[in-house]
Design a protein around this motif. Structure first.
Motif, PDB file in Angstrom:
ATOM      1  N   LEU A 166       0.824  -1.211   0.000  1.00 35.41           N
ATOM      2  CA  LEU A 166       0.000   0.000   0.000  1.00 35.41           C
ATOM      3  C   LEU A 166       0.856   1.258   0.000  1.00 35.41           C
ATOM      4  O   LEU A 166       0.520   2.248  -0.663  1.00 35.41           O
ATOM      5  N   LEU A 167       1.961   1.249   0.731  1.00 39.74           N
ATOM      6  CA  LEU A 167       2.863   2.404   0.727  1.00 39.74           C
ATOM      7  C   LEU A 167       3.495   2.615  -0.646  1.00 39.74           C
ATOM      8  O   LEU A 167       3.613   3.758  -1.122  1.00 39.74           O
TER       9      LEU A 167
ATOM     10  N   HIS B  17       0.815   3.967  -2.887  1.00 40.10           N
ATOM     11  CA  HIS B  17       0.551   5.365  -2.569  1.00 40.10           C
ATOM     12  C   HIS B  17       1.611   6.287  -3.176  1.00 40.10           C
ATOM     13  O   HIS B  17       1.292   7.360  -3.693  1.00 40.10           O
TER      14      HIS B  17
ATOM     15  N   LYS C 230      -0.561   8.554  -5.806  1.00 41.58           N
ATOM     16  CA  LYS C 230      -0.963   9.773  -5.104  1.00 41.58           C
ATOM     17  C   LYS C 230      -2.478   9.971  -5.054  1.00 41.58           C
ATOM     18  O   LYS C 230      -2.971  11.086  -4.991  1.00 41.58           O
ATOM     19  N   THR C 231      -3.246   8.883  -5.135  1.00 36.14           N
ATOM     20  CA  THR C 231      -4.693   8.978  -4.952  1.00 36.14           C
ATOM     21  C   THR C 231      -4.994   8.726  -3.487  1.00 36.14           C
ATOM     22  O   THR C 231      -5.098   7.594  -3.046  1.00 36.14           O
ATOM     23  N   ASN C 232      -5.130   9.803  -2.753  1.00 35.03           N
ATOM     24  CA  ASN C 232      -5.197   9.703  -1.297  1.00 35.03           C
ATOM     25  C   ASN C 232      -6.448   9.014  -0.782  1.00 35.03           C
ATOM     26  O   ASN C 232      -6.374   8.219   0.147  1.00 35.03           O
ATOM     27  N   ILE C 233      -7.605   9.311  -1.362  1.00 29.77           N
ATOM     28  CA  ILE C 233      -8.850   8.765  -0.824  1.00 29.77           C
ATOM     29  C   ILE C 233      -8.899   7.252  -1.006  1.00 29.77           C
ATOM     30  O   ILE C 233      -9.221   6.512  -0.070  1.00 29.77           O
TER      31      ILE C 233
ATOM     32  N   ASN D  90      -6.382   5.187  -1.401  1.00 30.02           N
ATOM     33  CA  ASN D  90      -5.356   4.568  -0.566  1.00 30.02           C
ATOM     34  C   ASN D  90      -5.780   4.507   0.897  1.00 30.02           C
ATOM     35  O   ASN D  90      -5.523   3.511   1.584  1.00 30.02           O
ATOM     36  N   LYS D  91      -6.416   5.556   1.380  1.00 25.69           N
ATOM     37  CA  LYS D  91      -6.863   5.574   2.769  1.00 25.69           C
ATOM     38  C   LYS D  91      -7.982   4.558   3.008  1.00 25.69           C
ATOM     39  O   LYS D  91      -8.022   3.899   4.051  1.00 25.69           O
ATOM     40  N   VAL D  92      -8.864   4.420   2.035  1.00 28.34           N
ATOM     41  CA  VAL D  92      -9.945   3.442   2.174  1.00 28.34           C
ATOM     42  C   VAL D  92      -9.382   2.027   2.213  1.00 28.34           C
ATOM     43  O   VAL D  92      -9.744   1.212   3.073  1.00 28.34           O
TER      44      VAL D  92
ATOM     45  N   ALA E  23      -6.299   1.117   2.945  1.00 33.39           N
ATOM     46  CA  ALA E  23      -5.506   0.961   4.167  1.00 33.39           C
ATOM     47  C   ALA E  23      -6.407   0.720   5.372  1.00 33.39           C
ATOM     48  O   ALA E  23      -6.096  -0.110   6.244  1.00 33.39           O
ATOM     49  N   GLY E  24      -7.529   1.406   5.435  1.00 33.47           N
ATOM     50  CA  GLY E  24      -8.484   1.183   6.518  1.00 33.47           C
ATOM     51  C   GLY E  24      -9.055  -0.222   6.490  1.00 33.47           C
ATOM     52  O   GLY E  24      -9.204  -0.864   7.533  1.00 33.47           O
TER      53      GLY E  24
END
Length: 126
Positions: free
Chosen positions: A74-75, A78, A82-85, A87-89, A91-92
């Motif tokens: 995931l890192l 990322h 650079k798609t933050n949303i 990646n955060k989903v 990762a969650g």
């Protein structure tokens, strides 16, 4: 440079190999043993319990290694996208998945936990 997955993978392989080869050399480890004839002295029972705990710890380390590798991927993803949303989903989801698997393993699948390494219960299926 040493990172988390490398350390966990080394620990996992060490624990699983110690428990695997340890079980093969314990008294009463033949394939033709029946639960009725399973009678060990206290020293052998302690060894069975020790290797059972090592096998259980190896399973926990194996799950942790898999999820650490997912985190490293995931890192990398990322840093490439650079798609933050998104990646955060993801990762969650990975974090929730890890904790739910660990909780299920400790609370439901290995219940009661002490019976997981009880020598007399290891031969019930044989």
């Amino acid at each position: 440079m040493i990172n988390g997955p490398q350390v966990m993978l080394t620990l996992t392989l060490s624990l699983l190999n110690i428990s695997r080869y340890g079980f093969d050399n314990l008294p009463g480890s033949s394939q033709n043993i029946s639960p009725e004839s399973f009678d060990l002295d206290p020293k052998s029972t302690r060894l069975w319990k020790t290797y059972g705990i090592l096998a259980w710890a190896g399973e926990i380390c194996n799950i942790t290694t898999q999820y650490l590798v997912k985190g490293c991927l995931l890192l990398v993803y990322h840093s490439l996208t650079k798609t933050n949303i998104a990646n955060k989903v993801v990762a969650g989801i990975v974090v929730i998945g890890y904790f739910s698997i660990i909780i299920l393993l400790l609370a439901a699948w290995c219940h009661p936990l002490e019976a997981y390494w009880t020598p007399s219960l290891m031969f019930e299926g044989k």
